[in-house]
Write a protein that holds these residues in place. Structure first.
Motif, PDB file in Angstrom:
ATOM      1  N   LYS A   1      -0.215  -5.868  -0.021  1.00  0.00           N
ATOM      2  CA  LYS A   1      -0.668  -4.576   0.458  1.00  0.00           C
ATOM      3  C   LYS A   1      -1.768  -3.908  -0.733  1.00  0.00           C
ATOM      4  O   LYS A   1      -2.610  -3.216  -0.517  1.00  0.00           O
ATOM      5  CB  LYS A   1       0.334  -3.715   1.058  1.00  0.00           C
ATOM      6  CG  LYS A   1      -0.067  -2.542   2.037  1.00  0.00           C
ATOM      7  CD  LYS A   1       0.539  -2.614   3.151  1.00  0.00           C
ATOM      8  CE  LYS A   1       0.268  -1.307   4.183  1.00  0.00           C
ATOM      9  NZ  LYS A   1      -0.565  -1.555   5.122  1.00  0.00           N
ATOM     10  N   TRP A   2      -0.842  -3.812  -1.761  1.00  0.00           N
ATOM     11  CA  TRP A   2      -1.610  -3.253  -2.872  1.00  0.00           C
ATOM     12  C   TRP A   2      -2.841  -4.157  -3.333  1.00  0.00           C
ATOM     13  O   TRP A   2      -3.889  -3.294  -3.688  1.00  0.00           O
ATOM     14  CB  TRP A   2      -0.477  -3.016  -3.960  1.00  0.00           C
ATOM     15  CG  TRP A   2      -1.129  -2.442  -5.327  1.00  0.00           C
ATOM     16  CD1 TRP A   2      -1.383  -1.047  -5.478  1.00  0.00           C
ATOM     17  CD2 TRP A   2      -1.240  -3.214  -6.489  1.00  0.00           C
ATOM     18  NE1 TRP A   2      -1.918  -0.922  -6.657  1.00  0.00           N
ATOM     19  CE2 TRP A   2      -1.717  -2.141  -7.512  1.00  0.00           C
ATOM     20  CE3 TRP A   2      -1.193  -4.440  -6.954  1.00  0.00           C
ATOM     21  CZ2 TRP A   2      -2.087  -2.620  -8.532  1.00  0.00           C
ATOM     22  CZ3 TRP A   2      -1.290  -4.765  -8.341  1.00  0.00           C
ATOM     23  CH2 TRP A   2      -1.885  -3.840  -9.114  1.00  0.00           C
ATOM     24  N   SER A   3      -2.671  -5.139  -3.581  1.00  0.00           N
ATOM     25  CA  SER A   3      -3.901  -5.871  -4.007  1.00  0.00           C
ATOM     26  C   SER A   3      -4.740  -6.775  -3.101  1.00  0.00           C
ATOM     27  O   SER A   3      -5.888  -6.915  -3.305  1.00  0.00           O
ATOM     28  CB  SER A   3      -3.453  -7.186  -4.931  1.00  0.00           C
ATOM     29  OG  SER A   3      -2.926  -8.091  -4.195  1.00  0.00           O
ATOM     30  N   GLY A   4      -4.571  -6.641  -2.014  1.00  0.00           N
ATOM     31  CA  GLY A   4      -5.368  -7.296  -0.814  1.00  0.00           C
ATOM     32  C   GLY A   4      -5.302  -8.806  -0.955  1.00  0.00           C
ATOM     33  O   GLY A   4      -5.888  -9.286   0.037  1.00  0.00           O
TER      34      GLY A   4
ATOM     35  N   HIS B   1      -3.522 -11.718   0.355  1.00  0.00           N
ATOM     36  CA  HIS B   1      -2.133 -11.898   1.187  1.00  0.00           C
ATOM     37  C   HIS B   1      -1.424 -13.358   0.938  1.00  0.00           C
ATOM     38  O   HIS B   1      -0.329 -13.714   1.593  1.00  0.00           O
ATOM     39  CB  HIS B   1      -2.684 -12.299   2.658  1.00  0.00           C
ATOM     40  CG  HIS B   1      -3.181 -10.746   3.257  1.00  0.00           C
ATOM     41  ND1 HIS B   1      -2.469  -9.517   3.539  1.00  0.00           N
ATOM     42  CD2 HIS B   1      -4.529 -10.364   3.323  1.00  0.00           C
ATOM     43  CE1 HIS B   1      -3.275  -8.649   3.986  1.00  0.00           C
ATOM     44  NE2 HIS B   1      -4.367  -9.041   3.940  1.00  0.00           N
TER      45      HIS B   1
END
Length: 74
Positions: free
Chosen positions: A45-48, A50
């Motif tokens: 969620k923080w880095s994108g 998955h």
């Protein structure tokens, strides 16, 4: 004086040890997957990226199996 046998030294457990292990092994596995999978989800969620989610789930499962081995496998 005679030496006590292994069975005489150990108190009767009436199956509680097995029940404790039967509940703790799945608990280790489930909590490892949930905690590390949750950390992977937060990183995703923080880095994108998955890819952190399956990495976290797999890492949690592997570490949980290792903990079960350390506790019951030796």
């Amino acid at each position: 004086m005679r030496a006590m046998s292994e069975q005489e030294r150990r108190p009767e457990s009436d199956g509680r040890d097995f029940a404790d292990a039967a509940w703790s092994v799945p608990s280790y596995l489930l909590s490892g997957i949930l905690v590390w999978g949750g950390l992977g989800w937060l990183l995703a969620k923080w880095s994108g990226v998955h890819a952190f989610i399956p990495i976290g789930v797999i890492l949690g499962a592997v570490l949980a199996v290792y903990l079960v081995y350390l506790k019951y496998g030796r």
